[in-house]
Scaffold this active site. Structure first.
Site, PDB file in Angstrom:
ATOM      1  N   LYS A 116     111.517  -9.424  16.860  1.00 46.81           N
ATOM      2  CA  LYS A 116     110.293  -8.825  17.400  1.00 46.81           C
ATOM      3  C   LYS A 116     109.243  -9.887  17.695  1.00 46.81           C
ATOM      4  O   LYS A 116     108.461  -9.736  18.625  1.00 46.81           O
ATOM      5  CB  LYS A 116     109.743  -7.751  16.455  1.00 46.81           C
ATOM      6  CG  LYS A 116     110.608  -6.502  16.457  1.00 46.81           C
ATOM      7  CD  LYS A 116     109.825  -5.211  16.369  1.00 46.81           C
ATOM      8  CE  LYS A 116     110.731  -4.042  16.717  1.00 46.81           C
ATOM      9  NZ  LYS A 116     110.149  -2.730  16.559  1.00 46.81           N
ATOM     10  N   LYS A 198     120.803  -3.989  22.174  1.00 45.18           N
ATOM     11  CA  LYS A 198     120.754  -2.581  21.738  1.00 45.18           C
ATOM     12  C   LYS A 198     119.816  -1.781  22.633  1.00 45.18           C
ATOM     13  O   LYS A 198     118.858  -2.324  23.198  1.00 45.18           O
ATOM     14  CB  LYS A 198     120.373  -2.480  20.268  1.00 45.18           C
ATOM     15  CG  LYS A 198     118.906  -2.471  19.991  1.00 45.18           C
ATOM     16  CD  LYS A 198     118.617  -1.992  18.580  1.00 45.18           C
ATOM     17  CE  LYS A 198     117.110  -1.760  18.479  1.00 45.18           C
ATOM     18  NZ  LYS A 198     116.699  -0.614  17.738  1.00 45.18           N
ATOM     19  N   LYS A 201     113.775   2.120  22.714  1.00 45.99           N
ATOM     20  CA  LYS A 201     112.853   3.048  23.388  1.00 45.99           C
ATOM     21  C   LYS A 201     111.629   2.373  23.997  1.00 45.99           C
ATOM     22  O   LYS A 201     110.927   2.985  24.785  1.00 45.99           O
ATOM     23  CB  LYS A 201     112.431   4.185  22.442  1.00 45.99           C
ATOM     24  CG  LYS A 201     111.692   3.751  21.192  1.00 45.99           C
ATOM     25  CD  LYS A 201     111.278   4.961  20.382  1.00 45.99           C
ATOM     26  CE  LYS A 201     111.304   4.767  18.897  1.00 45.99           C
ATOM     27  NZ  LYS A 201     110.581   3.612  18.359  1.00 45.99           N
TER      28      LYS A 201
HETATM   29  N1  AQP Z   1     120.285   1.441  19.838  1.00 48.70           N
HETATM   30  C1  AQP Z   1     120.255   2.241  18.788  1.00 48.70           C
HETATM   31  N2  AQP Z   1     121.401   2.809  18.343  1.00 48.70           N
HETATM   32  C2  AQP Z   1     121.397   3.639  17.279  1.00 48.70           C
HETATM   33  N3  AQP Z   1     120.278   3.945  16.587  1.00 48.70           N
HETATM   34  C3  AQP Z   1     119.119   3.408  17.009  1.00 48.70           C
HETATM   35  N4  AQP Z   1     117.867   3.510  16.568  1.00 48.70           N
HETATM   36  C4  AQP Z   1     117.050   2.768  17.343  1.00 48.70           C
HETATM   37  N5  AQP Z   1     117.760   2.159  18.302  1.00 48.70           N
HETATM   38  C5  AQP Z   1     119.045   2.543  18.120  1.00 48.70           C
HETATM   39  C6  AQP Z   1     117.493   4.302  15.416  1.00 48.70           C
HETATM   40  O1  AQP Z   1     116.410   5.134  15.794  1.00 48.70           O
HETATM   41  C7  AQP Z   1     115.419   5.099  14.786  1.00 48.70           C
HETATM   42  C8  AQP Z   1     114.176   4.491  15.440  1.00 48.70           C
HETATM   43  O2  AQP Z   1     113.372   3.964  14.539  1.00 48.70           O
HETATM   44  P1  AQP Z   1     112.144   3.008  14.856  1.00 48.70           P
HETATM   45  O3  AQP Z   1     111.347   3.496  15.984  1.00 48.70           O
HETATM   46  O4  AQP Z   1     111.414   2.919  13.561  1.00 48.70           O
HETATM   47  O5  AQP Z   1     112.803   1.630  15.076  1.00 48.70           O
HETATM   48  P2  AQP Z   1     113.580   0.772  16.075  1.00 48.70           P
HETATM   49  O6  AQP Z   1     114.901   0.554  15.438  1.00 48.70           O
HETATM   50  O7  AQP Z   1     112.732  -0.412  16.389  1.00 48.70           O
HETATM   51  O8  AQP Z   1     113.802   1.655  17.374  1.00 48.70           O
HETATM   52  P3  AQP Z   1     113.753   1.232  18.867  1.00 48.70           P
HETATM   53  O9  AQP Z   1     114.303   2.368  19.648  1.00 48.70           O
HETATM   54  O10 AQP Z   1     114.363  -0.103  19.114  1.00 48.70           O
HETATM   55  O11 AQP Z   1     112.211   1.193  19.077  1.00 48.70           O
HETATM   56  P4  AQP Z   1     111.232   0.110  19.676  1.00 48.70           P
HETATM   57  O12 AQP Z   1     111.846  -0.289  20.993  1.00 48.70           O
HETATM   58  O13 AQP Z   1     109.953   0.881  19.834  1.00 48.70           O
HETATM   59  O14 AQP Z   1     111.146  -0.983  18.672  1.00 48.70           O
HETATM   60  C9  AQP Z   1     115.980   4.262  13.634  1.00 48.70           C
HETATM   61  O15 AQP Z   1     116.637   5.083  12.694  1.00 48.70           O
HETATM   62  C10 AQP Z   1     116.952   3.366  14.330  1.00 48.70           C
HETATM   63  O16 AQP Z   1     117.993   2.922  13.485  1.00 48.70           O
END
Ligand code: AQP
Length: 340
Positions: A116, A198, A201
């Site tokens: 990050k 990966k 969002k």
């Molecule tokens: N690519 C993925 N495959 C499976 N599970 C995923 N998660 C995120 N990306 C994938 C799961 O969704 C939840 C999101 O939690 P978060 O918002 O706290 O964290 P994150 O992992 O940082 O999610 P993103 O989608 O990548 O968000 P951004 O882009 O905003 O940082 C968790 O349970 C995660 O495992």
């Protein structure tokens, strides 16, 4: 509202970006499956979201959208505690206390911070660095037994267990040591345009993910545009066919068909067939989700009622654990509770 005889499950998502299919597959789908067996606390992790820059208006909209989507995807608000992290000030307080039991060397090893801070090179703030300690506080504040985590969060959960063990060894049994729940499939769904990264969002390229609120035409277009691998056989081989394997995995997680059945059904067919059928399956799956979402978002009354109930329930539990921690450390007990 909650059944306290069941073990406690805690999980949450940050209201950043657009909630998308991998968040459903990697997180919400498991919550839906586990909600009858556990006393569930589903959190909107807004304190975590501000570790990267957020526009206030977008953040507020996302907070309501995400809660509405939790429910539209099948989380039962009458049975579970759905709450906003910042509505329980104990998260921030416990995070501070845990900071004092966490070594910098431990945080320096966190791979998500490294990733990050590369992505957000202009805003490497202290919150981003100590994010895993806040996550430990989220979990320990409720003495959660089970924490569903995706691939990325495994390291943070291990740190949570280390911190809890350290405090228990020093001060006596205070915290439950949480167990991770890692689903057999879908823990790491990959980007549609780059199957080596990966799906995320907050990705700037919206073609990399399928938003849960995407229009059916957009969903079809994004799947049609998804990159594929060389060759033409539809086989689940993540090492050699990462793009097609990812599409197969999404189909498996959304429809419940086994990987073997998917491979069999697509013998002799082209990549394009898989993409179109997958798009149709995702559109069909999302149609009732989007309908329920639109009802909930017409006005926020129902959502606010759910969040108020969640806030009360979560605060009640959090206060009990925080009080024990304050006493353990040697703080004067909260004077408002002392008979004078
Ligand atoms: N690519 C993925 N495959 C499976 N599970 C995923 N998660 C995120 N990306 C994938 C799961 O969704 C939840 C999101 O939690 P978060 O918002 O706290 O964290 P994150 O992992 O940082 O999610 P993103 O989608 O990548 O968000 P951004 O882009 O905003 O940082 C968790 O349970 C995660 O495992």
């Amino acid at each position: 509202m909650t059944n306290n005889s069941k073990p406690l499950l805690l999980s949450g998502i940050q209201p950043s970006g657009n909630l998308m299919i991998a968040n459903y597959i990697g997180a919400i789908r498991n919550w839906v499956d586990l909600q009858n067996q556990y006393n569930c606390y589903f959190m909107l992790a807004d304190l975590h979201a501000i570790t990267v820059t957020q526009e206030p208006q977008d953040l507020l909209k996302n907070c309501y959208d995400f809660i509405a989507l939790y429910i539209a995807c099948g989380i039962n608000p009458d049975q579970n505690t759905i709450f906003v992290q910042s509505h329980v000030s104990g998260h921030a307080e416990l995070a501070w206390l845990l900071n004092c039991y966490t070594q910098m060397g431990e945080l320096n090893r966190m791979t998500q911070f490294k990733d990050k801070s590369q992505k957000h090179a202009k805003n490497i703030n202290v919150g981003l660095y100590s994010y895993p300690v806040l996550m430990a506080a989220d979990i320990l504040l409720y003495n959660a037994d089970l924490v569903p985590v995706g691939h990325d969060q495994k390291q943070h959960l291990e740190l949570t267990r280390d911190i809890a063990n350290r405090i228990n060894n020093r001060h006596g049994e205070l915290f439950t040591i949480p167990e991770p729940y890692i689903a057999k499939s879908g823990a790491r769904i990959m980007s549609l345009q780059d199957p080596n990264s990966k799906m995320s969002k907050s990705d700037k390229n919206v073609n990399n993910y399928i938003g849960l609120l995407d229009d059916p035409k957009v969903i079809m277009k994004k799947f049609k545009k998804a990159v594929t691998d060389s060759g033409d056989t539809i086989r689940y081989e993540p090492e050699t066919k990462p793009a097609i394997s990812n599409l197969i995995e999404i189909r498996h997680c959304v429809t419940g068909e086994s990987i073997a059945d998917i491979e069999k059904n697509y013998e002799g067919k082209m990549y394009g067939h898989l993409k179109i059928d997958l798009a149709e399956a995702v559109i069909e799956f999302l149609q009732p989700v989007q309908e329920r979402f639109n009802q909930l978002r017409q006005d926020n009354t129902e959502l606010n009622i759910i969040l108020k109930r969640g806030q009360e329930e979560a605060n009640k539990r959090a206060e009990t654990i925080l009080n024990k921690m304050r006493q353990t450390i040697g703080f004067i007990p909260n004077i408002k509770n002392v008979c004078l």
